[in-house]
Scaffold this motif. Structure first.
Motif, PDB file in Angstrom:
ATOM      1  N   GLY A 115     -15.743 -30.190  10.781  1.00  0.00           N
ATOM      2  CA  GLY A 115     -16.713 -29.086  10.612  1.00  0.00           C
ATOM      3  C   GLY A 115     -17.228 -29.137   9.033  1.00  0.00           C
ATOM      4  O   GLY A 115     -18.381 -29.272   9.071  1.00  0.00           O
ATOM      5  N   LEU A 116     -16.394 -29.648   8.282  1.00  0.00           N
ATOM      6  CA  LEU A 116     -17.141 -29.906   7.012  1.00  0.00           C
ATOM      7  C   LEU A 116     -17.885 -31.002   6.718  1.00  0.00           C
ATOM      8  O   LEU A 116     -18.944 -31.008   6.115  1.00  0.00           O
ATOM      9  CB  LEU A 116     -15.893 -29.795   5.814  1.00  0.00           C
ATOM     10  N   ALA A 117     -17.304 -32.228   7.434  1.00  0.00           N
ATOM     11  CA  ALA A 117     -18.266 -33.362   7.449  1.00  0.00           C
ATOM     12  C   ALA A 117     -19.842 -33.231   8.230  1.00  0.00           C
ATOM     13  O   ALA A 117     -20.883 -33.513   7.654  1.00  0.00           O
ATOM     14  CB  ALA A 117     -17.562 -34.549   8.155  1.00  0.00           C
ATOM     15  N   LEU A 118     -19.753 -32.487   9.120  1.00  0.00           N
ATOM     16  CA  LEU A 118     -20.863 -31.861   9.886  1.00  0.00           C
ATOM     17  C   LEU A 118     -21.810 -31.129   8.913  1.00  0.00           C
ATOM     18  O   LEU A 118     -23.290 -31.242   8.946  1.00  0.00           O
ATOM     19  CB  LEU A 118     -20.632 -31.401  11.097  1.00  0.00           C
ATOM     20  N   LEU A 119     -21.189 -30.233   8.258  1.00  0.00           N
ATOM     21  CA  LEU A 119     -22.068 -29.302   7.360  1.00  0.00           C
ATOM     22  C   LEU A 119     -22.590 -30.079   6.251  1.00  0.00           C
ATOM     23  O   LEU A 119     -23.708 -29.871   5.839  1.00  0.00           O
ATOM     24  CB  LEU A 119     -21.183 -28.228   6.861  1.00  0.00           C
ATOM     25  N   LEU A 120     -22.119 -31.065   5.964  1.00  0.00           N
ATOM     26  CA  LEU A 120     -22.377 -31.741   4.598  1.00  0.00           C
ATOM     27  C   LEU A 120     -23.647 -32.864   5.024  1.00  0.00           C
ATOM     28  O   LEU A 120     -24.452 -32.906   4.516  1.00  0.00           O
ATOM     29  CB  LEU A 120     -21.273 -32.716   4.072  1.00  0.00           C
ATOM     30  N   VAL A 121     -23.456 -33.295   6.082  1.00  0.00           N
ATOM     31  CA  VAL A 121     -24.619 -34.207   6.843  1.00  0.00           C
ATOM     32  C   VAL A 121     -25.899 -33.492   6.819  1.00  0.00           C
ATOM     33  O   VAL A 121     -26.972 -33.751   7.030  1.00  0.00           O
ATOM     34  CB  VAL A 121     -24.293 -35.036   7.800  1.00  0.00           C
ATOM     35  N   LEU A 122     -25.761 -32.108   7.673  1.00  0.00           N
ATOM     36  CA  LEU A 122     -26.575 -30.952   7.779  1.00  0.00           C
ATOM     37  C   LEU A 122     -27.587 -30.844   6.551  1.00  0.00           C
ATOM     38  O   LEU A 122     -28.623 -30.606   6.708  1.00  0.00           O
ATOM     39  CB  LEU A 122     -26.288 -30.138   8.829  1.00  0.00           C
ATOM     40  N   SER A 123     -26.713 -30.671   5.485  1.00  0.00           N
ATOM     41  CA  SER A 123     -27.349 -30.170   4.325  1.00  0.00           C
ATOM     42  C   SER A 123     -27.781 -31.335   3.468  1.00  0.00           C
ATOM     43  O   SER A 123     -27.945 -31.204   2.154  1.00  0.00           O
ATOM     44  CB  SER A 123     -26.325 -29.543   3.643  1.00  0.00           C
ATOM     45  N   ARG A 124     -27.559 -32.776   3.814  1.00  0.00           N
ATOM     46  CA  ARG A 124     -28.108 -33.834   3.312  1.00  0.00           C
ATOM     47  C   ARG A 124     -27.195 -34.137   1.902  1.00  0.00           C
ATOM     48  O   ARG A 124     -27.941 -34.836   1.148  1.00  0.00           O
ATOM     49  CB  ARG A 124     -29.549 -33.876   3.131  1.00  0.00           C
TER      50      ARG A 124
ATOM     51  N   ARG B  50     -24.158 -42.150   8.237  1.00  0.00           N
ATOM     52  CA  ARG B  50     -23.195 -43.124   8.520  1.00  0.00           C
ATOM     53  C   ARG B  50     -21.622 -42.660   8.170  1.00  0.00           C
ATOM     54  O   ARG B  50     -20.711 -43.079   8.826  1.00  0.00           O
ATOM     55  CB  ARG B  50     -23.445 -44.591   8.125  1.00  0.00           C
ATOM     56  N   SER B  51     -21.730 -42.323   7.048  1.00  0.00           N
ATOM     57  CA  SER B  51     -20.537 -42.044   6.446  1.00  0.00           C
ATOM     58  C   SER B  51     -19.702 -40.656   7.279  1.00  0.00           C
ATOM     59  O   SER B  51     -18.549 -40.649   7.478  1.00  0.00           O
ATOM     60  CB  SER B  51     -20.397 -41.703   4.938  1.00  0.00           C
ATOM     61  N   ALA B  52     -20.517 -39.775   7.710  1.00  0.00           N
ATOM     62  CA  ALA B  52     -20.127 -38.680   8.429  1.00  0.00           C
ATOM     63  C   ALA B  52     -19.492 -38.996   9.744  1.00  0.00           C
ATOM     64  O   ALA B  52     -18.695 -38.692  10.241  1.00  0.00           O
ATOM     65  CB  ALA B  52     -21.269 -37.968   8.491  1.00  0.00           C
ATOM     66  N   ALA B  53     -20.473 -39.906  10.444  1.00  0.00           N
ATOM     67  CA  ALA B  53     -19.933 -40.473  11.769  1.00  0.00           C
ATOM     68  C   ALA B  53     -18.482 -41.139  11.779  1.00  0.00           C
ATOM     69  O   ALA B  53     -17.622 -41.037  12.720  1.00  0.00           O
ATOM     70  CB  ALA B  53     -21.069 -41.511  12.180  1.00  0.00           C
ATOM     71  N   LEU B  54     -18.189 -41.773  10.689  1.00  0.00           N
ATOM     72  CA  LEU B  54     -16.932 -42.374  10.382  1.00  0.00           C
ATOM     73  C   LEU B  54     -15.719 -41.511  10.249  1.00  0.00           C
ATOM     74  O   LEU B  54     -14.733 -42.035  10.819  1.00  0.00           O
ATOM     75  CB  LEU B  54     -16.771 -43.398   9.114  1.00  0.00           C
ATOM     76  N   VAL B  55     -16.121 -40.286   9.817  1.00  0.00           N
ATOM     77  CA  VAL B  55     -14.937 -39.340   9.848  1.00  0.00           C
ATOM     78  C   VAL B  55     -15.125 -38.205  10.950  1.00  0.00           C
ATOM     79  O   VAL B  55     -13.988 -38.089  11.796  1.00  0.00           O
ATOM     80  CB  VAL B  55     -15.372 -38.453   8.685  1.00  0.00           C
ATOM     81  N   ILE B  56     -16.279 -38.116  11.764  1.00  0.00           N
ATOM     82  CA  ILE B  56     -16.345 -37.132  12.946  1.00  0.00           C
ATOM     83  C   ILE B  56     -15.818 -37.759  14.167  1.00  0.00           C
ATOM     84  O   ILE B  56     -15.060 -37.259  14.844  1.00  0.00           O
ATOM     85  CB  ILE B  56     -17.899 -36.555  12.768  1.00  0.00           C
ATOM     86  N   VAL B  57     -16.296 -38.992  14.436  1.00  0.00           N
ATOM     87  CA  VAL B  57     -15.948 -39.449  15.777  1.00  0.00           C
ATOM     88  C   VAL B  57     -14.562 -39.767  15.872  1.00  0.00           C
ATOM     89  O   VAL B  57     -14.183 -39.271  16.953  1.00  0.00           O
ATOM     90  CB  VAL B  57     -16.841 -40.871  16.015  1.00  0.00           C
ATOM     91  N   PRO B  58     -13.936 -40.417  15.049  1.00  0.00           N
ATOM     92  CA  PRO B  58     -12.368 -40.633  15.379  1.00  0.00           C
ATOM     93  C   PRO B  58     -11.596 -39.401  15.458  1.00  0.00           C
ATOM     94  O   PRO B  58     -10.683 -39.093  16.030  1.00  0.00           O
ATOM     95  CB  PRO B  58     -11.920 -41.642  14.265  1.00  0.00           C
ATOM     96  N   SER B  59     -11.886 -38.462  14.473  1.00  0.00           N
ATOM     97  CA  SER B  59     -11.264 -37.079  14.334  1.00  0.00           C
ATOM     98  C   SER B  59     -11.499 -36.333  15.614  1.00  0.00           C
ATOM     99  O   SER B  59     -10.719 -35.609  15.946  1.00  0.00           O
ATOM    100  CB  SER B  59     -11.724 -36.225  12.968  1.00  0.00           C
TER     101      SER B  59
ATOM    102  N   ALA C 216     -32.976 -28.718   9.704  1.00  0.00           N
ATOM    103  CA  ALA C 216     -32.013 -29.551  10.411  1.00  0.00           C
ATOM    104  C   ALA C 216     -31.067 -28.875  10.912  1.00  0.00           C
ATOM    105  O   ALA C 216     -30.601 -29.271  12.135  1.00  0.00           O
ATOM    106  CB  ALA C 216     -31.461 -30.645   9.255  1.00  0.00           C
ATOM    107  N   ALA C 217     -30.495 -27.917  10.367  1.00  0.00           N
ATOM    108  CA  ALA C 217     -29.749 -26.764  10.998  1.00  0.00           C
ATOM    109  C   ALA C 217     -30.153 -26.248  12.309  1.00  0.00           C
ATOM    110  O   ALA C 217     -29.712 -26.034  13.185  1.00  0.00           O
ATOM    111  CB  ALA C 217     -29.234 -25.826  10.075  1.00  0.00           C
ATOM    112  N   ARG C 218     -31.576 -25.611  12.257  1.00  0.00           N
ATOM    113  CA  ARG C 218     -31.994 -25.202  13.233  1.00  0.00           C
ATOM    114  C   ARG C 218     -32.225 -26.057  14.476  1.00  0.00           C
ATOM    115  O   ARG C 218     -31.964 -25.725  15.667  1.00  0.00           O
ATOM    116  CB  ARG C 218     -33.396 -24.456  13.039  1.00  0.00           C
ATOM    117  N   ARG C 219     -32.350 -27.359  14.203  1.00  0.00           N
ATOM    118  CA  ARG C 219     -32.552 -28.217  15.173  1.00  0.00           C
ATOM    119  C   ARG C 219     -31.193 -28.762  15.793  1.00  0.00           C
ATOM    120  O   ARG C 219     -31.255 -28.662  17.137  1.00  0.00           O
ATOM    121  CB  ARG C 219     -33.189 -29.568  14.815  1.00  0.00           C
ATOM    122  N   PHE C 220     -30.294 -28.690  15.162  1.00  0.00           N
ATOM    123  CA  PHE C 220     -28.861 -29.027  15.446  1.00  0.00           C
ATOM    124  C   PHE C 220     -28.271 -28.000  16.281  1.00  0.00           C
ATOM    125  O   PHE C 220     -27.814 -28.273  17.265  1.00  0.00           O
ATOM    126  CB  PHE C 220     -28.132 -29.262  14.323  1.00  0.00           C
TER     127      PHE C 220
END
Length: 410
Positions: A174-183, A188-197, A230-234
């Motif tokens: 959740g935190l990584a996704l919110l960081l990438v949505l808020s730029r 890439r860094s967010a995906a490295l955390v989100i996908v395996p988690s 970005a948040a609305r689109r997601f």
């Protein structure tokens, strides 16, 4: 008060606090670890964390925080109820641990400035914990998914239970996704955390963590929707994908959610309701109702309570419940009053996740990951420290010779 740059050792202190809250009970590990050794490591981590925090903040500069003030007040019923030793000397030891834990948070509050610093520390440290879980699954798949836990993922290198792993994975997703949505981080860094988690979360079959992630993200992204395209689109795509998945994979999702349990067992919350009914029906004195019976291992008659509110009532009484409820009211109220921002969204996610998880997991009344999640939320809601403007020294005065001075008119 000027906070300055956050020292790198603050991240080390935060990692030691996380190590302290990992616990000492869980699945059997590949290399058997004595419980006494694990407790020595976790308690030693807390002592080192406090010492480092004190060394970094020798002048004892702290930020005013209602959250930390309420946690400090929570020590009062804990000590009063533990002083009669009804729960043994272990209760006083847990009080000392809670006091050291809260004291370390007070020392770190100097660097609570509403920025994402502690969010990043939180993600890095818990991702490191999840890396040990993944390594254990690769080294010994049988030990990582034992029949004792119904084939759910556990810690094979460090004794972690499925709910623990699910909680850590859900929070950093959740935190990584919110960081990438808020730029505030790259994809890439967010995906490295989100996908395996996300993969580890699925393997744990943890319903509470999954629901907490979905509800928390819904509220957090909703708070960003008015100011972030970005948040609305997601949010739109997430709703569409969820609807399609619910229709196409309804039977698979239902089977995953039940985890092979019967409808009766599911409605009974895997036996939790029986423990809760017995706890509420147990006779108590007025003092035990008000102050509790002292800090323990969050169990009743040898069975885990698995409910933060009942665990607090059992150990810290009605005063403890009032203080913990006030924590949520204060943090939630401050978050709602703040203008939309990435920091506010992350705080809303953490507060809502902890509130939902409190129904089926314990930990809000003692040193635990849930208090660390709420501490990160408090750091995000803190007002930025006012920087002290640099003082420009006055230029030195030139000495004027007597013959060049202007005569005074009398």
């Amino acid at each position: 008060m000027e906070t300055g740059r956050t020292p790198k050792l603050v991240g080390t202190v935060w990692g030691l606090l996380i190590l302290n809250t990992l616990g000492s009970t869980g699945a059997e590990t590949v290399v058997p670890l004595p419980r006494s050794l694990i407790q020595m490591v976790t308690m030693g981590a807390l002592a080192v964390a406090f010492s480092l925090a004190l060394a970094l903040n020798l002048r004892l500069r702290v930020r005013a925080s209602a959250f930390l003030f309420l946690l400090t007040l929570l020590l009062v019923p804990s000590v009063i109820s533990s002083a009669d030793l009804e729960s043994g000397f272990g209760a006083l030891f847990r009080c000392a641990r809670l006091g050291l834990f809260v004291g370390t948070l007070w020392l770190l509050s100097r660097w609570w400035d509403g920025g994402p610093t502690f969010v990043r520390h939180h993600i890095r440290m818990y991702f490191a914990v999840l890396c040990t879980v993944a390594a254990g699954a690769l080294v010994s798949p049988g030990a990582a998914m034992p029949d004792l836990y119904g084939g759910r993922l556990v810690g094979a290198l460090w004794p972690l239970t499925p709910p623990q792993i699910g909680q850590y994975a859900a929070v950093i997703i959740g935190l990584a996704l919110l960081l990438v949505l808020s730029r505030q981080t790259d994809r890439r860094s967010a995906a490295l955390v989100i996908v395996p988690s996300l993969l580890l979360l699925v393997l744990t079959h943890t319903r509470t963590a999954t629901l907490g992630l979905l509800v928390g993200l819904t509220l957090a992204i909703g708070s960003l929707a008015l100011t972030s395209a970005a948040a609305r689109r997601f949010f739109s795509w997430a709703v569409l994908c969820a609807a399609v998945a619910a229709v196409a994979f309804a039977s698979a999702l239902h089977a995953w959610f039940l985890r092979g349990q019967s409808e009766e067992n599911f409605s009974n919350l895997t036996g939790r309701a029986k423990v809760w009914d017995a706890l509420l029906a147990a006779p108590r004195t007025v003092g035990e109702k008000v102050f509790g019976i002292g800090l323990g291992d969050k169990s009743f008659d040898g069975l885990p309570i698995d409910n933060s509110w009942l665990a607090v009532y059992h150990e810290q009484g009605l005063i403890g419940i009032a203080l913990v409820a006030t924590v949520f009211v204060v943090l939630g109220g401050v978050a709602l009053l703040r203008p939309p921002s990435p920091a506010r969204a992350c705080a809303i996610f953490l507060i809502s996740y902890c509130a939902l998880a409190s129904y089926t997991e314990a930990g809000l009344g003692d040193a635990s990951p849930y208090l660390l999640h709420l501490a990160v939320a408090a750091s995000l809601l803190a007002s930025p420290a006012a920087a002290t403007p640099p003082v420009t020294p006055e230029p030195p005065r030139r000495r004027v010779p007597r013959w060049a001075r202007t005569p005074e008119v009398t």
